[in-house]
Design a protein around this motif. Structure first.
Motif, PDB file in Angstrom:
ATOM      1  N   HIS A  88     -46.842  10.407  -6.199  1.00  0.00           N
ATOM      2  CA  HIS A  88     -47.001  11.852  -6.021  1.00  0.00           C
ATOM      3  C   HIS A  88     -48.459  12.269  -6.077  1.00  0.00           C
ATOM      4  O   HIS A  88     -49.240  11.741  -6.869  1.00  0.00           O
ATOM      5  N   MET A  95     -46.298  19.339  -6.722  1.00  0.00           N
ATOM      6  CA  MET A  95     -46.230  17.897  -6.491  1.00  0.00           C
ATOM      7  C   MET A  95     -45.751  17.620  -5.084  1.00  0.00           C
ATOM      8  O   MET A  95     -44.877  18.299  -4.561  1.00  0.00           O
ATOM      9  N   HIS A 117     -50.031  10.956  -9.507  1.00  0.00           N
ATOM     10  CA  HIS A 117     -49.290  10.281 -10.576  1.00  0.00           C
ATOM     11  C   HIS A 117     -48.133   9.473 -10.014  1.00  0.00           C
ATOM     12  O   HIS A 117     -47.731   9.660  -8.868  1.00  0.00           O
ATOM     13  N   MET A 119     -44.148   8.722 -10.374  1.00  0.00           N
ATOM     14  CA  MET A 119     -42.998   9.477 -10.846  1.00  0.00           C
ATOM     15  C   MET A 119     -41.806   8.531 -10.973  1.00  0.00           C
ATOM     16  O   MET A 119     -41.408   7.902  -9.998  1.00  0.00           O
TER      17      MET A 119
HETATM   18 CU    CU Z   1     -44.371  14.152  -9.582  1.00  0.00          CU
END
Ligand code: CU
Length: 162
Positions: A88, A95, A117, A119
């Protein structure tokens, strides 16, 4: 991983290979210390952590990929914590799922709180602080890099800029 040739024949062919490799790399790669983008990537992963999630449905993961070689691409991530790990980005607070992330030549790819990030969805269990989650990063050129991602407190933030 060092390979030790057991026989003199092995030593001989290794020497020939080294020689041939030297000739090949000497041709057309601007060897001024900075890696050319077509060179083989050299990937290193550091600072990986997962804030302990409050629920067992979803967790985020952060890490830094350092590349001292040529360009590579992070194409997917797998883990025994989840069969549904996605990449993401965060754009304007929202997001967005990405299919891949570039790891620039001689640069870094950073997954950090508030930004890009990993996920983890549909968790197999709720990870507790102190636990280590096994994560495999799949790169287009470097192949699979397996890391052990420590679970930190929910509010953990890595100290930077000392
Ligand atoms: Cu995310």
């Amino acid at each position: 991983m060092r390979r030790r040739p057991g026989r003199s024949a092995g030593l001989l062919s290794a020497g020939v290979l080294l020689l041939a490799g030297g000739v090949l790399t000497g041709c057309g790669s601007g060897d001024d210390g900075s890696p050319s983008s077509s060179a083989a990537p050299e990937i290193e992963v550091s600072g990986a952590y997962m804030p302990a999630p409050s629920m067992d449905t979803m967790a985020a993961g952060f890490l830094t990929v350092t590349n001292s070689g040529g360009t590579d691409t992070l194409t997917s991530v797998t883990s025994d914590l989840s069969d549904d790990v996605t990449l993401h980005s965060t754009e304007g607070g929202a997001m967005r799922e990405q299919t891949s992330f570039t790891v620039p030549s001689g640069g870094t790819l950073e997954f950090a709180s508030g930004g890009d990030h990993l996920m983890f969805a549909k968790l197999t269990h709720k990870p507790e602080q102190g636990e280590k989650v096994s994560v495999e990063l799949h790169f287009a050129k470097s192949g699979t890099v397996r890391i052990s991602m420590p679970v930190k407190s929910a509010t953990y933030s890595p100290k930077t800029g000392h």
